[in-house]
Design a protein around this motif. Structure first.
Motif, PDB file in Angstrom:
ATOM      1  N   VAL A 136      71.012 -65.381  37.867  1.00  0.00           N
ATOM      2  CA  VAL A 136      71.058 -65.046  39.292  1.00  0.00           C
ATOM      3  C   VAL A 136      72.503 -64.994  39.791  1.00  0.00           C
ATOM      4  CG1 VAL A 136      70.429 -65.843  41.605  1.00  0.00           C
ATOM      5  CG2 VAL A 136      68.756 -65.946  39.745  1.00  0.00           C
ATOM      6  N   VAL A 137      73.311 -65.967  39.385  1.00  0.00           N
ATOM      7  CA  VAL A 137      74.712 -66.003  39.823  1.00  0.00           C
ATOM      8  C   VAL A 137      75.469 -64.765  39.345  1.00  0.00           C
ATOM      9  CG1 VAL A 137      76.912 -67.226  39.565  1.00  0.00           C
ATOM     10  CG2 VAL A 137      74.813 -68.518  39.988  1.00  0.00           C
ATOM     11  N   ILE A 138      75.289 -64.418  38.084  1.00  0.00           N
ATOM     12  CA  ILE A 138      76.027 -63.288  37.505  1.00  0.00           C
ATOM     13  C   ILE A 138      75.547 -61.964  38.083  1.00  0.00           C
ATOM     14  CG2 ILE A 138      76.476 -62.020  35.367  1.00  0.00           C
ATOM     15  CD1 ILE A 138      76.370 -64.763  33.935  1.00  0.00           C
ATOM     16  N   LEU A 139      74.225 -61.775  38.158  1.00  0.00           N
ATOM     17  CA  LEU A 139      73.694 -60.522  38.683  1.00  0.00           C
ATOM     18  C   LEU A 139      74.008 -60.351  40.171  1.00  0.00           C
ATOM     19  CD1 LEU A 139      70.192 -60.405  36.931  1.00  0.00           C
ATOM     20  CD2 LEU A 139      72.219 -59.068  36.361  1.00  0.00           C
ATOM     21  N   GLY A 140      74.022 -61.453  40.900  1.00  0.00           N
ATOM     22  CA  GLY A 140      74.285 -61.370  42.334  1.00  0.00           C
ATOM     23  C   GLY A 140      75.753 -61.253  42.681  1.00  0.00           C
ATOM     24  N   GLY A 141      76.625 -61.640  41.758  1.00  0.00           N
ATOM     25  CA  GLY A 141      78.054 -61.626  42.044  1.00  0.00           C
ATOM     26  C   GLY A 141      78.516 -63.019  42.423  1.00  0.00           C
ATOM     27  N   ILE A 142      79.473 -63.543  41.689  1.00  0.00           N
ATOM     28  CA  ILE A 142      79.931 -64.916  41.912  1.00  0.00           C
ATOM     29  C   ILE A 142      80.507 -65.076  43.311  1.00  0.00           C
ATOM     30  CG2 ILE A 142      81.550 -66.694  41.144  1.00  0.00           C
ATOM     31  CD1 ILE A 142      81.372 -65.394  38.343  1.00  0.00           C
ATOM     32  N   GLY A 143      79.950 -66.006  44.066  1.00  0.00           N
ATOM     33  CA  GLY A 143      80.436 -66.279  45.408  1.00  0.00           C
ATOM     34  C   GLY A 143      79.813 -65.434  46.497  1.00  0.00           C
ATOM     35  N   HIS A 144      78.909 -64.520  46.159  1.00  0.00           N
ATOM     36  CA  HIS A 144      78.288 -63.633  47.145  1.00  0.00           C
ATOM     37  C   HIS A 144      76.852 -64.083  47.394  1.00  0.00           C
ATOM     38  CE1 HIS A 144      81.592 -60.675  47.182  1.00  0.00           C
ATOM     39  NE2 HIS A 144      81.743 -61.041  45.926  1.00  0.00           N
ATOM     40  N   LEU A 145      76.615 -64.708  48.544  1.00  0.00           N
ATOM     41  CA  LEU A 145      75.323 -65.314  48.805  1.00  0.00           C
ATOM     42  C   LEU A 145      74.215 -64.293  48.998  1.00  0.00           C
ATOM     43  CD1 LEU A 145      76.350 -68.280  51.132  1.00  0.00           C
ATOM     44  CD2 LEU A 145      75.605 -68.381  48.757  1.00  0.00           C
TER      45      LEU A 145
ATOM     46  N   GLY B 205      74.061 -61.338  47.670  1.00  0.00           N
ATOM     47  CA  GLY B 205      73.769 -60.853  46.329  1.00  0.00           C
ATOM     48  C   GLY B 205      72.982 -61.869  45.522  1.00  0.00           C
ATOM     49  N   THR B 206      73.267 -63.155  45.745  1.00  0.00           N
ATOM     50  CA  THR B 206      72.524 -64.215  45.050  1.00  0.00           C
ATOM     51  C   THR B 206      71.055 -64.181  45.433  1.00  0.00           C
ATOM     52  OG1 THR B 206      74.482 -65.636  44.934  1.00  0.00           O
ATOM     53  CG2 THR B 206      72.340 -66.711  44.727  1.00  0.00           C
ATOM     54  N   LEU B 207      70.771 -63.987  46.720  1.00  0.00           N
ATOM     55  CA  LEU B 207      69.382 -63.894  47.160  1.00  0.00           C
ATOM     56  C   LEU B 207      68.703 -62.684  46.545  1.00  0.00           C
ATOM     57  CD1 LEU B 207      67.006 -64.779  48.917  1.00  0.00           C
ATOM     58  CD2 LEU B 207      68.012 -63.460  50.799  1.00  0.00           C
ATOM     59  N   ALA B 208      69.369 -61.522  46.607  1.00  0.00           N
ATOM     60  CA  ALA B 208      68.787 -60.302  46.038  1.00  0.00           C
ATOM     61  C   ALA B 208      68.554 -60.451  44.539  1.00  0.00           C
ATOM     62  CB  ALA B 208      69.709 -59.111  46.320  1.00  0.00           C
ATOM     63  N   ALA B 209      69.505 -61.066  43.856  1.00  0.00           N
ATOM     64  CA  ALA B 209      69.364 -61.265  42.402  1.00  0.00           C
ATOM     65  C   ALA B 209      68.232 -62.233  42.092  1.00  0.00           C
ATOM     66  CB  ALA B 209      70.675 -61.767  41.814  1.00  0.00           C
ATOM     67  N   GLY B 210      68.089 -63.279  42.901  1.00  0.00           N
ATOM     68  CA  GLY B 210      67.002 -64.223  42.688  1.00  0.00           C
ATOM     69  C   GLY B 210      65.641 -63.550  42.813  1.00  0.00           C
ATOM     70  N   LEU B 211      65.491 -62.710  43.833  1.00  0.00           N
ATOM     71  CA  LEU B 211      64.233 -61.993  44.019  1.00  0.00           C
ATOM     72  C   LEU B 211      63.993 -61.021  42.870  1.00  0.00           C
ATOM     73  CD1 LEU B 211      64.411 -61.256  47.856  1.00  0.00           C
ATOM     74  CD2 LEU B 211      63.469 -63.250  46.682  1.00  0.00           C
ATOM     75  N   LEU B 212      65.063 -60.349  42.436  1.00  0.00           N
ATOM     76  CA  LEU B 212      64.936 -59.407  41.318  1.00  0.00           C
ATOM     77  C   LEU B 212      64.538 -60.118  40.034  1.00  0.00           C
ATOM     78  CD1 LEU B 212      65.316 -56.595  40.054  1.00  0.00           C
ATOM     79  CD2 LEU B 212      67.751 -57.158  39.757  1.00  0.00           C
ATOM     80  N   VAL B 213      65.193 -61.227  39.742  1.00  0.00           N
ATOM     81  CA  VAL B 213      64.892 -61.986  38.527  1.00  0.00           C
ATOM     82  C   VAL B 213      63.459 -62.511  38.568  1.00  0.00           C
ATOM     83  CG1 VAL B 213      65.408 -64.136  37.307  1.00  0.00           C
ATOM     84  CG2 VAL B 213      67.256 -62.608  37.976  1.00  0.00           C
ATOM     85  N   GLY B 214      63.044 -63.022  39.723  1.00  0.00           N
ATOM     86  CA  GLY B 214      61.680 -63.527  39.843  1.00  0.00           C
ATOM     87  C   GLY B 214      60.640 -62.440  39.634  1.00  0.00           C
ATOM     88  N   ALA B 215      60.839 -61.282  40.286  1.00  0.00           N
ATOM     89  CA  ALA B 215      59.888 -60.179  40.151  1.00  0.00           C
ATOM     90  C   ALA B 215      59.871 -59.646  38.722  1.00  0.00           C
ATOM     91  CB  ALA B 215      60.249 -59.065  41.132  1.00  0.00           C
TER      92      ALA B 215
END
Length: 288
Positions: free
Chosen positions: A228-237, A239-249
């Motif tokens: 999630v951190v890498i896909l969302g971009g380090i330090g970008h919250l 992007g972290t949310l979007a990546a978390g949803l993407l990884v979960g789905a």
């Protein structure tokens, strides 16, 4: 319908992944600290939620009144120690991993290595669900999703609309210039470390609502959280949310279409491709 149900359930569960990853992402991106002890704080918070709910009869959500202040202090103290000792980014990875090992062993000594789960009598959320047509969603995943969205929205508002938030962003971009303009990065760093600890407390409570606990669970979070951190971009919250949803789905769909064992393979293949094609993260604009 099964695929849609799995994708949406995974999407909602991605909120928990994002909340777990938010503290790691922001401390890494802003403070240049890779804080693996964050997983330990999530673990301790989950066990404290279990203990307070099981022994004291507190509603699991109300245990946040204890765990959030405790983890805020722990996170701030840990960041103070990192700063005072002058620990570099690489050394923080090693030091915090050692601290995580200590925390896991401490949890094993206090609560044992056996599975622990809150009973239905003290945790009614585990068996509750919300139906929308033919789709059914567990209350625990809905709660995790809503909390994650609310937290990310509030954090983004603070970072972009307040002086402290702009100071943190300036410090993340150029520490020397930010310090020259009078930004007290040490004090802000301690506050940010404390807030990261507070998110760990919330994530631990949400995890304990829906899952059995073992000390080794902390190591199982590594792959998902760093994805999630890498896909969302380090330090970008955001992007972290979007990546978390993407990884979960993605994990939910792959588990249904192929098998649960195939989900990590697909997930880490996506990470490799992301590092090759968008090394700064899938959800980070090129201009940033």
């Amino acid at each position: 319908m099964i695929t849609i149900q799995s994708a949406l359930t995974g999407l909602l569960l991605g909120g928990l992944y994002a909340l777990m990853a938010a503290g790691v992402s922001v401390t890494w991106g802003v403070l240049r600290i890779i804080n693996l002890a964050h997983f330990g704080m999530i673990l301790i918070s989950a066990y404290l939620t279990f203990q307070l709910a099981s022994d004291w009869g507190l509603d699991p959500i109300l245990t946040l009144a204890v765990t959030v202040p405790a983890m805020f202090v722990a996170g701030g103290a840990l960041q103070w120690a990192y700063d005072r000792l002058g620990i570099s980014e690489l050394n923080s990875l090693l030091a915090s991993f050692g601290l995580l090992i200590v925390i896991v062993q401490l949890v094993s000594n206090v609560w044992s290595a056996d599975f622990q789960r809150m009973s239905a009598a003290v945790n009614p959320y585990a068996t509750a669900s919300v139906g929308i047509g033919r789709l059914v969603f567990p209350v625990t995943t809905l709660l995790a999703f809503l909390v994650a969205v609310a937290f990310i929205a509030a954090a983004e508002l603070v970072l972009r609309r307040t002086f402290a938030g702009r100071a943190l962003r300036a410090f993340a971009e150029d520490r020397t210039i930010a310090s020259a303009f009078g930004i007290d990065h040490r004090r802000l760093g301690i506050v940010l470390g404390g807030l990261s600890g507070a998110t760990a407390a919330v994530a631990g409570m949400l995890f304990a609502l829906a899952n059995a606990l073992t000390p080794a669970t902390a190591f199982e979070w590594f792959g998902i959280v760093f994805a999630v951190v890498i896909l969302g971009g380090i330090g970008h919250l955001t992007g972290t949310l979007a990546a978390g949803l993407l990884v979960g789905a993605l994990s939910g769909v792959v588990s249904v279409l192929l098998s649960p064992a195939a989900a990590p393979f697909v997930l880490f293949t996506a990470i490799v491709l992301a590092l090759l094609l968008r090394p700064r993260g899938l959800f980070v604009r090129a201009a940033q």
